[in-house]
Write an enzyme that holds these catalytic residues in place. Structure first.
Site, mmCIF file in Angstrom:
data_model
loop_
_atom_site.group_PDB
_atom_site.id
_atom_site.type_symbol
_atom_site.label_atom_id
_atom_site.label_comp_id
_atom_site.label_asym_id
_atom_site.label_seq_id
_atom_site.Cartn_x
_atom_site.Cartn_y
_atom_site.Cartn_z
ATOM 1 N N GLU A 1 4.193 17.262 75.754
ATOM 2 C CA GLU A 1 4.749 16.918 77.284
ATOM 3 C C GLU A 1 3.432 16.167 78.609
ATOM 4 O O GLU A 1 2.486 16.854 78.659
ATOM 5 C CB GLU A 1 4.308 18.499 77.766
ATOM 6 C CG GLU A 1 5.541 19.383 77.059
ATOM 7 C CD GLU A 1 5.431 21.431 77.551
ATOM 8 O OE1 GLU A 1 4.523 21.871 78.333
ATOM 9 O OE2 GLU A 1 6.263 21.468 77.266
ATOM 10 N N TYR B 1 13.292 24.976 79.451
ATOM 11 C CA TYR B 1 13.252 26.314 79.750
ATOM 12 C C TYR B 1 13.904 26.604 81.012
ATOM 13 O O TYR B 1 13.561 27.633 82.378
ATOM 14 C CB TYR B 1 11.679 26.169 79.784
ATOM 15 C CG TYR B 1 10.608 26.307 79.080
ATOM 16 C CD1 TYR B 1 10.810 27.610 77.963
ATOM 17 C CD2 TYR B 1 10.043 25.260 78.027
ATOM 18 C CE1 TYR B 1 9.470 27.908 77.216
ATOM 19 C CE2 TYR B 1 9.338 25.012 77.198
ATOM 20 C CZ TYR B 1 9.270 26.333 76.800
ATOM 21 O OH TYR B 1 8.054 26.035 76.050
ATOM 22 N N GLU C 1 10.914 23.215 72.004
ATOM 23 C CA GLU C 1 10.419 24.242 72.345
ATOM 24 C C GLU C 1 11.393 24.698 73.966
ATOM 25 O O GLU C 1 12.224 23.976 73.827
ATOM 26 C CB GLU C 1 9.098 24.276 73.657
ATOM 27 C CG GLU C 1 8.159 23.777 72.674
ATOM 28 C CD GLU C 1 6.880 23.906 73.819
ATOM 29 O OE1 GLU C 1 6.508 23.747 74.913
ATOM 30 O OE2 GLU C 1 5.650 23.133 73.349
ATOM 31 N N ASP D 1 -1.756 25.840 77.496
ATOM 32 C CA ASP D 1 -1.580 26.633 77.608
ATOM 33 C C ASP D 1 -1.627 27.912 76.377
ATOM 34 O O ASP D 1 -0.686 28.034 75.417
ATOM 35 C CB ASP D 1 -0.025 27.549 77.387
ATOM 36 C CG ASP D 1 1.069 28.422 78.084
ATOM 37 O OD1 ASP D 1 -0.559 29.786 78.387
ATOM 38 O OD2 ASP D 1 1.607 28.867 77.748
#
Ligand code: E9O
Length: 595
Positions: free
Chosen positions: A411, A466, A502, A159
């Site tokens: 990840e 998240y 993150e 990303d």
């Protein structure tokens, strides 16, 4: 690999500036054999993608850089070499008509030895082809696809925009034929005495060596004449501490009879990093990480290194009270680590192994049908490239006191059957290359601890979460309950230090709301406050690095409004409200979990 330096026995000539430039395409044939046609010029260092009109942003394949280079006539009897701090992702270097080196891997340096090819006083044509193509065998991975117009496009699973070109410095260098080729130092502390164990690789007939350790006041505090390895002890050593950097100069001089033949100086810090139960200790004291996942990313220059942006970023990090950052998702320019060394900023140093999650990563927005680790995707060749990326990272950064941990992947699909076979040798390799620093990775939210297959291999478990954003969107109350339960399970199952590497929410600068409105500055701020309450209740959490320091460029996507907006600062580095939220917490916390 030693950084080029300029001193009594070595010279460095910058090749930065405007180079002739040509994107590869129909009609371009062996362009290194003559002057590049056309009028384009490209600055080095800079990514080329955002510079030109008509746009070259989505160019797929090679671009050509060219300039003339003069070998100084005083460089008699010297080794002459080119040094590229990076060519993203593959560089092919030609001197006149001849290929002198090729390097794969977009974020680590390489050299081309010109000694047998050039003579002092020569002027040569230097042409560099830089390809941005990624495949299932490269790190990071990608894939070429053909669109409906028959045009080739590049897909990738990370990303951030695939900025390419010569985004870091290029140098022409000289060093003596008999020389210091590499230095590794490992430091330790016993009571108030620091020790510096070194290994020095030399080339050429071994003469006498004098190795000195010099403090910041210019005093020599220890010396040795032993090659290739030895130890220098420093009574009452001043330690390199987070927030209080102290650097010694480690100077190696090689002599032939009494003539100085080579000298190399390195700035080092005496410090230790250890794991004790669920804590991470720097110099035997528990250290709590606060700070950011970052990117090398600015308008116009893309990933081009720039000292002004770098200094400003460090100033902003200091203002927020941050003590650390992660070089997500690739090794940063070495200038950044040198700066961190000098300013006492702690670094988690990452390989470019991002996007190894075709199955679920592709599955977030894609089909989810593929398997990441296996003959068809991340295969043995991918792993060899990954190994190489680890080797080159450790080799370049092993002597930086700021670097306290290696992060070997971000990840991956760590719940997949093939993941363990893929990663186990990589973790072993990292430990073999450096016995002193803990090794970590980051786990993706879709792989809960019960499905995780690789976490036990690592010293520290990095988590990217998240909840409240990608899941439980806008519902921070539910997110809080689920986050806390999940973190408890990680702690119980693995009993290792956990770092939140993150967590964040996309936020549009200036969008305000009294409600819990995702994308608003207020929501981003509440999101962080919720996470922080939870972290303070989980013993194993040893740090928090938010995603992201600043908004950054990405490929197109329905979740991406001119890039990823999870920055606490905008792309031009203006604070969002959350920057103040972090600042009030981190200044108070310092380096202590319980402060
Ligand atoms: C990697 C980073 O480069 N982690 C991503 C970041 C993001 O902002 C990206 O910029 O998207 C987050 C991946 C989170 C996936 C969780 C999805 C859960 C859906 C069920």
């Amino acid at each position: 690999m030693l950084k080029p330096i300029d001193n009594a026995t070595r010279e460095v000539k910058s090749l930065n500036g405007l180079w002739r430039f040509l994107p590869d395409g129909p009609g371009v044939n062996q362009p290194w054999t003559g002057p590049l046609p056309g009028k384009l010029e490209c600055p080095v260092p800079s990514s080329y993608n955002d510079l030109f009109v008509p746009s070259l942003r989505d160019h797929v394949g090679t671009v050509w850089y060219q300039r003339m280079v003069t070998i100084p006539s005083r460089w008699e009897d010297q080794r002459v070499f080119l040094r590229f701090d990076a060519a993203t992702h593959e560089g092919s270097v030609y001197v006149n008509d001849r290929l002198v080196t090729r390097h794969v891997g977009g974020y680590t340096p390489f050299e081309a030895d010109l000694t047998p090819l050039v003579s002092p006083g020569d002027e040569v044509r230097l042409t560099v082809g830089v390809s941005n193509i990624l495949s299932n065998e490269t790190i990071p991975p990608g894939r070429l696809v053909t669109d409906d117009l028959g045009k080739t496009q590049l897909r990738y699973w990370h990303d951030f925009f695939n900025y390419s070109g010569l985004a870091r410095a290029v140098y022409l260098c000289s060093s003596p034929m008999t020389r210091v080729d590499d230095i590794s130092v490992v430091t330790d502390i016993a009571g108030s005495t620091g020790s510096v164990r070194y290994d020095i690789a030399t080339v050429g007939p071994a003469g006498k060596a004098v190795i000195d350790l010099i403090d910041e006041a210019g005093m020599t505090v220890g010396s040795s004449e032993t090659l290739p390895a030895g130890t220098i002890n420093v009574p009452d050593a001043t330690l390199w501490q987070p927030g209080a950097a102290y650097l010694y100069t480690f100077r190696v001089r090689l002599y032939h009879t009494s003539r100085l033949v080579d000298e190399y100086s390195l700035r080092i810090g005496i410090r230790t990093i250890t794991i004790s139960g669920m804590q991470i200790l720097i110099n035997d004291r528990p250290f709590y990480f606060t700070g950011f996942g970052k990117h090398e990313d600015t308008p116009v220059k893309g990933k081009g290194h720039d000292d002004a942006w770098m200094v400003h970023d460090f100033e902003l990090m200091k203002w927020t009270g941050a003590n650390s950052f992660r070089t997500s998702h690739y090794p940063y320019a070495e200038e950044v680590l040198d700066y961190a060394d000098r300013h006492g900023v702690v670094v988690i140093d990452e390989t470019p192994a991002v996007g190894l999650n075709l199955n679920i990563g592709g599955g977030i927005f894609g089909s989810g049908k593929n398997v990441t680790f296996g003959p068809d995707f991340a295969n043995d060749r991918t792993r060899q490239n990954h190994e190489n990326a680890i080797r080159e990272l450790v080799n370049r950064d092993k002597n930086h006191p700021s670097v306290v941990m290696w992060c070997i992947t971000n990840e991956p699909d760590s719940g997949e059957a093939g993941a363990r076979a893929y990663f186990e040798p990589l973790v072993h390799l990292t430990r073999q290359l450096d016995t002193t620093r803990p090794v970590t990775y980051t786990n993706l939210q879709m792989v809960p601890p019960e499905q995780e297959r690789i976490a036990d291999l690592f010293d520290v478990i990095g988590l990217n979460r998240y909840r409240g954003w990608y899941e439980e969107t806008g519902d921070l109350a539910t997110a809080e309950i689920r986050l806390e339960k999940e973190l408890q399970r990680w702690q119980t199952i693995f009993g290792k230090p956990l770092l939140m590497l993150e967590y964040g929410a996309d936020t549009v600068t200036g969008l305000r709301s009294i409600h819990q409105l995702p994308w608003s500055e207020d929501f981003q701020s509440s999101f962080y406050e919720m996470y922080h309450k939870v972290f303070d209740r989980i013993e194993a959490i040893q740090g928090e690095q938010v995603w992201n320091f600043a908004d950054f460029g990405t490929g197109p996507g329905i979740f991406r409004v001119d890039g990823n907006r999870k920055g606490v600062f905008s792309r031009d580095r203006r604070p969002k409200t959350a920057a103040y939220t972090l600042r009030s917490r981190w200044i108070q916390k310092g380096n202590n979990k319980n402060a």
